[in-house]
Motif scaffolding. Sequence first.
Motif, PDB file in Angstrom:
ATOM      1  N   THR A 209       0.831  -1.196   0.000  1.00  0.00           N
ATOM      2  CA  THR A 209       0.000   0.000   0.000  1.00  0.00           C
ATOM      3  C   THR A 209       0.868   1.249   0.000  1.00  0.00           C
ATOM      4  O   THR A 209       1.779   1.390   0.811  1.00  0.00           O
ATOM      5  CB  THR A 209      -0.938   0.018   1.221  1.00  0.00           C
ATOM      6  OG1 THR A 209      -0.174  -0.264   2.395  1.00  0.00           O
ATOM      7  CG2 THR A 209      -2.017  -1.017   1.081  1.00  0.00           C
ATOM      8  N   THR A 210       0.591   2.129  -0.931  1.00  0.00           N
ATOM      9  CA  THR A 210       1.347   3.374  -1.077  1.00  0.00           C
ATOM     10  C   THR A 210       0.383   4.537  -1.238  1.00  0.00           C
ATOM     11  O   THR A 210      -0.788   4.355  -1.601  1.00  0.00           O
ATOM     12  CB  THR A 210       2.263   3.319  -2.310  1.00  0.00           C
ATOM     13  OG1 THR A 210       1.469   3.037  -3.485  1.00  0.00           O
ATOM     14  CG2 THR A 210       3.320   2.237  -2.157  1.00  0.00           C
ATOM     15  N   LYS A 211       0.863   5.722  -0.972  1.00  0.00           N
ATOM     16  CA  LYS A 211       0.050   6.922  -1.142  1.00  0.00           C
ATOM     17  C   LYS A 211      -0.356   7.068  -2.603  1.00  0.00           C
ATOM     18  O   LYS A 211       0.458   6.910  -3.502  1.00  0.00           O
ATOM     19  CB  LYS A 211       0.837   8.148  -0.695  1.00  0.00           C
ATOM     20  CG  LYS A 211       0.033   9.448  -0.754  1.00  0.00           C
ATOM     21  CD  LYS A 211       0.867  10.627  -0.291  1.00  0.00           C
ATOM     22  CE  LYS A 211       0.062  11.914  -0.370  1.00  0.00           C
ATOM     23  NZ  LYS A 211       0.842  13.087   0.073  1.00  0.00           N
ATOM     24  N   GLY A 212      -1.663   7.310  -2.830  1.00  0.00           N
ATOM     25  CA  GLY A 212      -2.144   7.526  -4.188  1.00  0.00           C
ATOM     26  C   GLY A 212      -2.628   6.276  -4.881  1.00  0.00           C
ATOM     27  O   GLY A 212      -3.051   6.331  -6.025  1.00  0.00           O
ATOM     28  N   ALA A 624      11.571  -0.574   5.560  1.00  0.00           N
ATOM     29  CA  ALA A 624      10.504  -0.199   4.642  1.00  0.00           C
ATOM     30  C   ALA A 624      10.591   1.296   4.377  1.00  0.00           C
ATOM     31  O   ALA A 624      11.167   2.048   5.159  1.00  0.00           O
ATOM     32  CB  ALA A 624       9.150  -0.545   5.259  1.00  0.00           C
ATOM     33  N   PRO A 625      10.033   1.754   3.244  1.00  0.00           N
ATOM     34  CA  PRO A 625      10.063   3.185   2.968  1.00  0.00           C
ATOM     35  C   PRO A 625       9.439   3.978   4.108  1.00  0.00           C
ATOM     36  O   PRO A 625       8.418   3.579   4.658  1.00  0.00           O
ATOM     37  CB  PRO A 625       9.216   3.292   1.674  1.00  0.00           C
ATOM     38  CG  PRO A 625       9.291   1.946   1.062  1.00  0.00           C
ATOM     39  CD  PRO A 625       9.392   0.977   2.197  1.00  0.00           C
ATOM     40  N   THR A 626      10.063   5.099   4.489  1.00  0.00           N
ATOM     41  CA  THR A 626       9.561   5.911   5.589  1.00  0.00           C
ATOM     42  C   THR A 626       8.939   7.176   5.040  1.00  0.00           C
ATOM     43  O   THR A 626       9.323   7.685   3.985  1.00  0.00           O
ATOM     44  CB  THR A 626      10.698   6.286   6.555  1.00  0.00           C
ATOM     45  OG1 THR A 626      11.731   6.920   5.799  1.00  0.00           O
ATOM     46  CG2 THR A 626      11.257   5.053   7.221  1.00  0.00           C
ATOM     47  N   PRO A 627       7.942   7.713   5.764  1.00  0.00           N
ATOM     48  CA  PRO A 627       7.301   8.935   5.286  1.00  0.00           C
ATOM     49  C   PRO A 627       8.267  10.106   5.327  1.00  0.00           C
ATOM     50  O   PRO A 627       9.257  10.097   6.049  1.00  0.00           O
ATOM     51  CB  PRO A 627       6.147   9.131   6.280  1.00  0.00           C
ATOM     52  CG  PRO A 627       6.023   7.846   7.026  1.00  0.00           C
ATOM     53  CD  PRO A 627       7.372   7.209   6.985  1.00  0.00           C
ATOM     54  N   THR A 628       7.972  11.124   4.559  1.00  0.00           N
ATOM     55  CA  THR A 628       8.724  12.360   4.647  1.00  0.00           C
ATOM     56  C   THR A 628       8.462  12.983   6.010  1.00  0.00           C
ATOM     57  O   THR A 628       7.464  12.678   6.663  1.00  0.00           O
ATOM     58  CB  THR A 628       8.267  13.343   3.564  1.00  0.00           C
ATOM     59  OG1 THR A 628       6.891  13.658   3.799  1.00  0.00           O
ATOM     60  CG2 THR A 628       8.439  12.748   2.183  1.00  0.00           C
ATOM     61  N   PRO A 629       9.364  13.897   6.491  1.00  0.00           N
ATOM     62  CA  PRO A 629       9.139  14.486   7.806  1.00  0.00           C
ATOM     63  C   PRO A 629       7.776  15.133   7.953  1.00  0.00           C
ATOM     64  O   PRO A 629       7.117  14.990   8.969  1.00  0.00           O
ATOM     65  CB  PRO A 629      10.289  15.502   7.909  1.00  0.00           C
ATOM     66  CG  PRO A 629      11.371  14.938   7.038  1.00  0.00           C
ATOM     67  CD  PRO A 629      10.648  14.279   5.905  1.00  0.00           C
ATOM     68  N   THR A 630       7.323  15.868   6.920  1.00  0.00           N
ATOM     69  CA  THR A 630       6.023  16.526   7.011  1.00  0.00           C
ATOM     70  C   THR A 630       4.912  15.508   7.126  1.00  0.00           C
ATOM     71  O   THR A 630       4.011  15.621   7.964  1.00  0.00           O
ATOM     72  CB  THR A 630       5.794  17.420   5.774  1.00  0.00           C
ATOM     73  OG1 THR A 630       6.818  18.396   5.718  1.00  0.00           O
ATOM     74  CG2 THR A 630       4.437  18.109   5.862  1.00  0.00           C
ATOM     75  N   LEU A 631       4.950  14.466   6.294  1.00  0.00           N
ATOM     76  CA  LEU A 631       3.943  13.429   6.341  1.00  0.00           C
ATOM     77  C   LEU A 631       4.004  12.687   7.672  1.00  0.00           C
ATOM     78  O   LEU A 631       2.980  12.364   8.264  1.00  0.00           O
ATOM     79  CB  LEU A 631       4.138  12.445   5.178  1.00  0.00           C
ATOM     80  CG  LEU A 631       3.161  11.255   5.136  1.00  0.00           C
ATOM     81  CD1 LEU A 631       1.717  11.754   5.049  1.00  0.00           C
ATOM     82  CD2 LEU A 631       3.490  10.362   3.953  1.00  0.00           C
TER      83      LEU A 631
END
Length: 645
Positions: A209-212, A624-631
């Motif tokens: 599951t990914t954003k978008g 696993a891929p980590t969110p950006t700081p803002t996200l």
Amino acid sequence: MIKVSVVVPTYKTSVEGLARLVGSLERQTMPASEFEVIFVDDGSPDDTLQRLRKLAETHSNVRVEAIENSGWPSKPRNVGIELAQGEYIAFMDHDDELYPDALRAAYEFGVANNADAVNGKEARTTSASWGMGTYDQDRPQSIGRTDVHPLIPMNPHKMYRRAFLNEHGIRFIEGARVLWEDIFFNVLVSRHARVISTLTSVPYYHWVTTKGSGSSTFVKHGEDFWRWLPRVCQSIIDELPGEENRLQREQLELHQYGNRLVGVFDSKYVTRTPKQRRFMFEQAQKLQRDFDFARLEGRMNSSKRVRAELLRADRQDLLEEICVSDAAVPGWARATTVEWRGGILHVSSDVTWADSKGTVPALVRDGDRIRKGLPTEVRDLVSAEATDMTADVDGITVSGLVRSRRSRIAWALPLESDVRVEDLPDGTVRVSATASFTVDPAAAASGAPLEEATHWDLHVHARFGNSSTDRPLKSTIPASVTLTDGRLHLVYPNDSTNATIIPGGQREAVRRLTPESAALVDGDLVLELAGHHDGAGEVETVVGVWAAGASKLSDRPARLRIADGAAQLIVPGVGAGTIDVRVGDRAPGGPGAWTVRADKDRRILERSSRPSTDSTPASKPAPAPTPTPTLRRTVGRVLRRFGLR
């Protein structure tokens, strides 16, 4: 002979997503000569098609088809069905992955059972307990299950017999933005299938599951959500008629009514604009009335039934109040004992329900019944059956899981639980539970060993009424190891104070076990390690060492010895000088290194001031891929708001 055709619709596919998918296909145990991969590109405006054609040049079993943009994966999948030559067709989304033995195992299971569809064990990146209710055991025939519909989760990540699809003309509804096209498809499969098999013992599919992604753009206050939901409900009625289909029909109707219609009235509902809230309320009312969903409410938990009755009573004001005062309260588990015995980990835990503010489920005693604590106006309006939580309390379930941090696959663990109901002096009721489970690293993966040198996090899934939460098992119990049949396994509280197992974790054990004393025996440094341990024998490992005056860490061969409940780390050929060793630096409060120095014939062990050279375990897999700081900050605020962090 082509056994399986893998059909993949693509559109603006990311480089990383395509690499992940292709890599999983290249790792399949089924020979490439026995399966084909059909990419159908839906008019991508970027370089997706060029990358696919380049891929086909180096993979003889890959075929690429380009079509004009249709706006949704339905038409590309249908084109793939028409092009397919395999006995079975497996659908994949363009950035997901198959587990290595997926195609072989699912195909052979399907052929052995003459299955029209094979529902293979699926993992989802964002949820440890995803689909665990479905994947409880291998089931040659799942039609007739009363606990769950045999095709849940209702996505297309399954394997279907091609002749079956063609015989009944089963295809995806085409068009731009067809919400839940997979449900329409699987409802048709449900109508015509004679055998649906469930494969649990071999991991099949990882939904990344990914954003978008398509499902993440289903906006509950949007017009298309409420335009397509009644079509889904009508399809279930039309395609599953008669008494012979009653079980499947009502399972799917209840899922739509409870999760998608009543389910929109959650804590997020009250954060929407007044116009959006009114629109959602009116649309839900219309569906409730048009499909006579009141007939299903006797099967709902109390929270959903209260919402359903307030909806039918046209009380949006009270429904909004309930979305706040009756928000789902998560269940949390904390380990009370973590102990190896005979190579098997025994865990006991307490389970409580409370949010980050300390709010607990509002329950009150009413004679021999337990009722939901509700505002007076709500309690006077809804039925006594809706407020009765007795069945919800009796139906509390607690289950244990062990989940790979690398592959995201999760396995259910044998567990015993006991629910405690405590009547308090003020007439309220407090509910808690205890849960005990075991983990056998040699058999926990549905009879197979857990993958070694991989982090396996322990989770507890707690279901109570409207709350269904899986959380890592909290633990502050010190690390310990077992050495059985020549294999060493480690359990420890990780840096987030959650319990983690590493089968074959001798390298990480060096960094998680705290040294207590040091001795020099025949030129070998022997460190006594804290804790009570299980089993007997020795295994090879590695320890970081700084020689006297050295600034650079070097790895040295070492041995872990287990005997009589004690553990020793043996470092050969150390000599008589002073050295720093990296042992126990990842234990809670551990220094970056320990200094071992000579004092006549003794060896003195002291905490070193040397900082840790890194903050990651030697055996840690790629994260696993980590969110950006803002996200990350946004997600953190949302989780804290709802008591999830």
